[in-house]
Structures are given as C-alpha cells and as structure tokens.
Design a protein around this motif. Sequence first.
Motif, PDB file in Angstrom:
ATOM      1  N   ALA A  72     -62.672   1.214  26.005  1.00  0.00           N
ATOM      2  CA  ALA A  72     -63.469   0.742  24.872  1.00  0.00           C
ATOM      3  C   ALA A  72     -64.947   1.085  25.066  1.00  0.00           C
ATOM      4  CB  ALA A  72     -63.300  -0.771  24.698  1.00  0.00           C
ATOM      5  N   LEU A  73     -65.453   0.881  26.264  1.00  0.00           N
ATOM      6  CA  LEU A  73     -66.852   1.213  26.532  1.00  0.00           C
ATOM      7  C   LEU A  73     -67.097   2.710  26.463  1.00  0.00           C
ATOM      8  CD1 LEU A  73     -67.747  -1.294  29.368  1.00  0.00           C
ATOM      9  CD2 LEU A  73     -68.503  -1.312  27.001  1.00  0.00           C
ATOM     10  N   ASP A  74     -66.152   3.497  26.941  1.00  0.00           N
ATOM     11  CA  ASP A  74     -66.279   4.951  26.828  1.00  0.00           C
ATOM     12  C   ASP A  74     -66.416   5.363  25.365  1.00  0.00           C
ATOM     13  OD1 ASP A  74     -66.182   5.423  29.543  1.00  0.00           O
ATOM     14  OD2 ASP A  74     -64.053   5.965  29.563  1.00  0.00           O
ATOM     15  N   GLU A  75     -65.615   4.761  24.504  1.00  0.00           N
ATOM     16  CA  GLU A  75     -65.673   5.093  23.087  1.00  0.00           C
ATOM     17  C   GLU A  75     -67.007   4.677  22.466  1.00  0.00           C
ATOM     18  OE1 GLU A  75     -63.534   7.002  21.406  1.00  0.00           O
ATOM     19  OE2 GLU A  75     -62.555   7.215  23.356  1.00  0.00           O
ATOM     20  N   VAL A  76     -67.538   3.538  22.881  1.00  0.00           N
ATOM     21  CA  VAL A  76     -68.833   3.088  22.369  1.00  0.00           C
ATOM     22  C   VAL A  76     -69.920   4.083  22.753  1.00  0.00           C
ATOM     23  CG1 VAL A  76     -70.644   1.338  22.645  1.00  0.00           C
ATOM     24  CG2 VAL A  76     -68.279   0.642  22.268  1.00  0.00           C
ATOM     25  N   TYR A  77     -69.914   4.507  24.005  1.00  0.00           N
ATOM     26  CA  TYR A  77     -70.935   5.444  24.457  1.00  0.00           C
ATOM     27  C   TYR A  77     -70.779   6.823  23.830  1.00  0.00           C
ATOM     28  CZ  TYR A  77     -72.781   2.149  27.810  1.00  0.00           C
ATOM     29  OH  TYR A  77     -73.369   1.065  28.386  1.00  0.00           O
ATOM     30  N   LYS A  78     -69.549   7.243  23.575  1.00  0.00           N
ATOM     31  CA  LYS A  78     -69.335   8.538  22.916  1.00  0.00           C
ATOM     32  C   LYS A  78     -69.896   8.520  21.504  1.00  0.00           C
ATOM     33  CE  LYS A  78     -65.112   9.855  25.309  1.00  0.00           C
ATOM     34  NZ  LYS A  78     -63.654  10.004  25.156  1.00  0.00           N
TER      35      LYS A  78
END
Length: 96
Positions: A52-58
């Motif tokens: 989820a955090l990876d997607e937010v940063y992307k």
Amino acid sequence: MHALRHFYASALLDSGENIKALSTYLGHGDPGFTLRVYTHLMPSSHKRALRALDEVYKAADPTADGPQTAQEGRNGSGPAAECRRPGGVVVLEYRR
C-alpha cells in the motif's frame, strides 16, 4: 480443475481481493469456509502495508513536497525562510 480454482483464489487474494468476494466467486456458501481453506495464501498484513505504501509513493508527485521544498526555503526562494533563534534553534517560518 481443483488446481485451477486454487490458482484463481491465490491470485485474487494476492492482489488484495477480500475473502467475502472471493467466497462468492468460488461459489462457497460461507466466507468462513473460504477463509479456512485459503487463509495460508493470504498476504501478511506487513506485506499488504508495504504494498500500500509503495502504491502511495508511486502515485505521489515527487516535486510537490519533500526534501527539495525544505531546501528551497533555505535560500529564501521557496515558501519557507530560515530563522535562527537564541540558543541555535532553527525555526522555519512559512510565507504564503
């Protein structure tokens, strides 16, 4: 056929599908049954959180905010101005 259903269920669970929806897709009458059968395939909460955090940063605009913005404030060209107080404390005052 069983292997295909198992693959289908594992792919959906890995992509974040919820157990109730998966239960419906597989034709199970009870989501609890689906959970008992496929719980070992569910990604851990730690993995889900990281994903989820990876997607937010992307999705985030890397120039919108962050270290660059703070650096801009140091030379007075950005929204923040550095102000030294007695005792060596640095305070950033924001201008609008």
